[in-house]
Design a protein around this motif. Structure first.
Motif, PDB file in Angstrom:
ATOM      1  N   ASN A  81      48.164 -12.723  41.808  1.00 16.11           N
ATOM      2  CA  ASN A  81      47.095 -13.741  42.145  1.00 16.11           C
ATOM      3  C   ASN A  81      46.135 -13.899  42.013  1.00 16.11           C
ATOM      4  N   SER A  82      45.799 -13.969  40.927  1.00  7.49           N
ATOM      5  CA  SER A  82      44.937 -14.109  39.959  1.00  7.49           C
ATOM      6  C   SER A  82      45.529 -14.901  38.315  1.00  7.49           C
ATOM      7  N   PRO A  83      44.939 -16.446  37.726  1.00  7.09           N
ATOM      8  CA  PRO A  83      45.887 -16.513  37.117  1.00  7.09           C
ATOM      9  C   PRO A  83      46.191 -15.356  35.251  1.00  7.09           C
ATOM     10  N   ALA A  84      44.547 -14.605  35.536  1.00  5.74           N
ATOM     11  CA  ALA A  84      44.356 -13.157  35.078  1.00  5.74           C
ATOM     12  C   ALA A  84      45.939 -12.761  34.525  1.00  5.74           C
ATOM     13  N   GLN A  85      46.020 -11.969  35.698  1.00  7.12           N
ATOM     14  CA  GLN A  85      47.082 -11.647  35.622  1.00  7.12           C
ATOM     15  C   GLN A  85      48.393 -11.556  34.872  1.00  7.12           C
ATOM     16  N   LEU A  86      48.557 -12.924  35.679  1.00  6.30           N
ATOM     17  CA  LEU A  86      49.235 -13.638  33.563  1.00  6.30           C
ATOM     18  C   LEU A  86      49.849 -12.860  32.799  1.00  6.30           C
ATOM     19  N   LEU A  87      48.900 -12.507  32.023  1.00  4.57           N
ATOM     20  CA  LEU A  87      48.275 -12.768  30.721  1.00  4.57           C
ATOM     21  C   LEU A  87      48.392 -10.581  30.894  1.00  4.57           C
ATOM     22  N   GLN A  88      48.370  -9.832  31.851  1.00  7.45           N
ATOM     23  CA  GLN A  88      48.083  -8.657  31.357  1.00  7.45           C
ATOM     24  C   GLN A  88      49.095  -8.181  30.473  1.00  7.45           C
ATOM     25  N   GLY A  89      49.614  -7.409  29.280  1.00  2.00           N
ATOM     26  CA  GLY A  89      49.564  -6.983  28.498  1.00  2.00           C
ATOM     27  C   GLY A  89      50.862  -8.106  27.606  1.00  2.00           C
ATOM     28  N   ARG A  90      50.139  -8.812  27.341  1.00  2.00           N
ATOM     29  CA  ARG A  90      51.371 -10.404  27.089  1.00  2.00           C
ATOM     30  C   ARG A  90      50.528 -10.768  25.779  1.00  2.00           C
ATOM     31  N   VAL A  91      49.267  -9.839  25.079  1.00  2.00           N
ATOM     32  CA  VAL A  91      49.013 -10.701  24.174  1.00  2.00           C
ATOM     33  C   VAL A  91      48.166  -9.238  23.481  1.00  2.00           C
ATOM     34  N   ALA A  92      48.025  -9.515  22.336  1.00  2.00           N
ATOM     35  CA  ALA A  92      48.012  -8.533  21.595  1.00  2.00           C
ATOM     36  C   ALA A  92      46.102  -8.438  21.046  1.00  2.00           C
ATOM     37  N   GLY A  93      45.744  -7.315  21.876  1.00  2.00           N
ATOM     38  CA  GLY A  93      43.926  -7.712  21.459  1.00  2.00           C
ATOM     39  C   GLY A  93      43.387  -8.322  22.930  1.00  2.00           C
ATOM     40  N   LEU A  94      44.225  -8.723  23.791  1.00  2.36           N
ATOM     41  CA  LEU A  94      43.083  -9.206  25.397  1.00  2.36           C
ATOM     42  C   LEU A  94      43.460  -7.897  26.208  1.00  2.36           C
ATOM     43  N   THR A  95      42.504  -7.662  26.236  1.00  4.10           N
ATOM     44  CA  THR A  95      41.957  -7.283  27.298  1.00  4.10           C
ATOM     45  C   THR A  95      42.407  -7.695  29.217  1.00  4.10           C
ATOM     46  N   VAL A  96      42.731  -7.176  29.868  1.00  2.76           N
ATOM     47  CA  VAL A  96      42.953  -7.503  31.307  1.00  2.76           C
ATOM     48  C   VAL A  96      42.463  -6.828  32.540  1.00  2.76           C
ATOM     49  N   SER A  97      41.366  -6.169  32.974  1.00  2.37           N
ATOM     50  CA  SER A  97      42.071  -5.000  33.435  1.00  2.37           C
ATOM     51  C   SER A  97      40.880  -5.337  35.299  1.00  2.37           C
ATOM     52  N   LYS A  98      40.924  -5.079  35.988  1.00  2.00           N
ATOM     53  CA  LYS A  98      40.267  -4.520  37.514  1.00  2.00           C
ATOM     54  C   LYS A  98      39.862  -3.650  37.570  1.00  2.00           C
ATOM     55  N   ALA A  99      38.483  -3.449  38.307  1.00  2.81           N
ATOM     56  CA  ALA A  99      37.448  -2.037  38.428  1.00  2.81           C
ATOM     57  C   ALA A  99      38.147  -1.475  39.477  1.00  2.81           C
ATOM     58  N   SER A 100      38.724  -2.256  40.767  1.00  6.50           N
ATOM     59  CA  SER A 100      39.322  -1.492  41.621  1.00  6.50           C
ATOM     60  C   SER A 100      41.032  -3.079  42.235  1.00  6.50           C
ATOM     61  N   GLY A 101      41.205  -1.789  43.800  1.00  5.32           N
ATOM     62  CA  GLY A 101      42.465  -2.844  44.278  1.00  5.32           C
ATOM     63  C   GLY A 101      41.624  -4.081  45.167  1.00  5.32           C
ATOM     64  N   ASP A 102      40.512  -3.996  44.988  1.00  4.81           N
ATOM     65  CA  ASP A 102      39.719  -5.294  46.564  1.00  4.81           C
ATOM     66  C   ASP A 102      40.598  -6.413  45.979  1.00  4.81           C
ATOM     67  N   PRO A 103      41.065  -7.179  46.876  1.00  4.65           N
ATOM     68  CA  PRO A 103      41.322  -8.697  46.501  1.00  4.65           C
ATOM     69  C   PRO A 103      40.322  -9.553  46.523  1.00  4.65           C
ATOM     70  N   ASN A 104      38.896  -9.378  46.271  1.00  6.32           N
ATOM     71  CA  ASN A 104      38.227 -10.491  45.963  1.00  6.32           C
ATOM     72  C   ASN A 104      37.531  -9.979  44.600  1.00  6.32           C
ATOM     73  N   GLY A 105      37.679  -9.203  44.355  1.00  7.64           N
ATOM     74  CA  GLY A 105      37.131  -8.561  43.179  1.00  7.64           C
ATOM     75  C   GLY A 105      37.751  -9.834  41.956  1.00  7.64           C
ATOM     76  N   SER A 106      37.293  -9.437  40.785  1.00 10.31           N
ATOM     77  CA  SER A 106      37.404 -10.340  40.270  1.00 10.31           C
ATOM     78  C   SER A 106      38.201  -9.383  38.673  1.00 10.31           C
TER      79      SER A 106
END
Length: 419
Positions: free
Chosen positions: A42-67
């Motif tokens: 649901n976010s462009p950031a999720q497309l990159l999770q785990g795909r680039v060395a040194g790039l960390t993409v994380s979300k603090a909770s399962g809140d659909p409105n969370g960034s």
């Protein structure tokens, strides 16, 4: 050998232009759409999770409105700059929230100090360049993508049941309540994307329409989002003049809910009831003790509309010498409302006879750019000389109002003047 040859000819976006991957001297990673993460995205950031060395993409909770938090080069203590600079189709400072994942063609991640050399201090934490999908000449396509997903709590901590609580010496309030069951929900989320694209030798276009209905796992959480984008490219004057127009508009209606309801569902007495005999919420007295069901059913919602529009014109004066001008405008309007009912202990709804809050914010920025570039070859050496000017102005305004003392709960935050 064939695969290696294809890799060497791959074009990578590196800032104000592009290079073949074999010519890139800085640390640049390109991620194409075939390499994106698939599934409930649901976010462009999720497309990159785990795909680039040194790039960390994380979300603090399962809140659909969370960034999502994005870290590329660690934390910067100067200016507290932590997020990479996001650039969409050449427009710096764009919002990830304004792009539907289905409309992205590729990411190019600038990881080292060369990013700051191109974009100044804004690029000190790295740069992520996003290229959206465009129409291609000689084709005409109508595409649909969609999915369904069930949103529910996968696993909960172990808590004492009412009988276990009483056996352990807890105060028996006379009922038996599973507080997590009372505030949680299991709902279907769904997403739909429809795009039309095509082109001729001189004109190409792509239009897309996206709808997302994302549910949260707690009552009164989730969002509904409508997104539309348009890309148009036109060549003229024997292909010396190229004009590109891009526009993205997103409208999201969100129910933010109250994440704190989880905390109080963990703390609340499992022998207490949700409601009293008269039908009102069972709100116990005491410090930092709230009925989680009453909390989850208060009003906390908002609407956000974002827009990005840019036009770029380039003209090849002579072979290899190109003049380019760009104008872009980004805008964001947010309108949030909260209401705490006359019988709500939470946020002083009871003591103030109902509390309403209304917040509005508006961001607008304009970008003006002009560049002159010359590309040529000397023997076997390829080179590009570029000079230009870029200016961007930012404007922000906002206001909020807080009122209490209402005769009725029916209007929630929509009629603050009656307080």
């Amino acid at each position: 050998a064939l695969a290696a040859g294809k890799l060497l000819e791959e074009v990578v976006v590196v800032g104000y232009g592009s290079q073949k991957s074999k010519e890139v001297t800085g640390s640049v990673v390109s991620v194409k759409k075939d390499d994106f993460n698939a599934g409930n995205v649901n976010s462009p950031a999720q497309l990159l999770q785990g795909r680039v060395a040194g790039l960390t993409v994380s979300k603090a909770s399962g809140d659909p409105n969370g960034s999502f938090g994005i870290r590329l080069r660690g934390l910067s203590t100067i200016g507290a700059q932590t997020e990479p600079l996001i650039i969409v189709d050449g427009v710096p400072g764009a919002s990830l929230n304004n792009i539907d994942p289905q409309d992205i063609e590729s990411f190019d991640v600038l990881k080292d100090g060369s990013a700051a050399a191109i974009y100044g201090t804004r690029g000190s934490s790295g740069v992520i360049l996003i290229t959206t999908k465009k129409g291609k000449k000689g084709t005409s396509k109508v595409e649909y993508n969609g999915y369904l997903a069930n949103e529910s709590i996968a696993k909960l901590p172990s808590f004492l049941t009412a009988s276990e609580f009483k056996a352990a010496g807890g105060v028996d309030a006379g009922s038996e309540t599973d507080w997590y069951d009372e505030i949680a929900q299991s709902k279907i989320s769904h997403s739909h994307n429809l795009s039309l694209s095509g082109g001729t030798a001189s004109t190409s276009y792509r239009a897309s329409f996206n709808f997302r209905d994302m549910a949260g796992v707690v009552h009164n959480t989730g969002f509904k989002q409508l997104n539309g984008s348009l890309s148009l490219n036109q060549k003229a004057m024997n292909d010396k003049l190229n004009i590109g127009i891009n526009m993205i508009v997103t409208n999201r209606n969100s129910k933010f809910g109250f994440p704190e309801a989880f905390r109080y569902a963990s703390l609340f007495n499992p022998t207490s009831s949700v409601y009293l005999e008269n039908g009102s919420y069972n709100n116990p007295t005491g410090f930092d003790v709230f009925n989680p069901v009453s909390m989850a059913n208060q009003v906390n919602e908002g609407t956000r509309t974002e827009m990005l529009a840019n036009i770029t014109a380039s003209y090849e004066i002579v072979a290899g010498l190109k003049l380019t001008g760009t104008y872009a405008r980004q805008g964001s309007n947010r309108l949030n409302g909260e209401y705490y009912a006359k019988n709500s202990v939470y946020r002083q709804g009871v003591s103030r006879n109902g509390v309403a809050l209304r917040t509005t914010e508006q961001d607008v920025n304009n970008l003006y750019e002009a560049t002159l570039a010359y590309s040529g070859e000397l023997n076997k050496l390829s080179y590009t000389l570029m000079g230009g000017v870029s200016t961007q102005d930012f404007n922000f305004q906002g206001q909020s109002i807080n009122a209490g003392g209402f005769l009725l709960d029916a209007f929630t935050y929509n009629n603050i003047g009656t307080s």
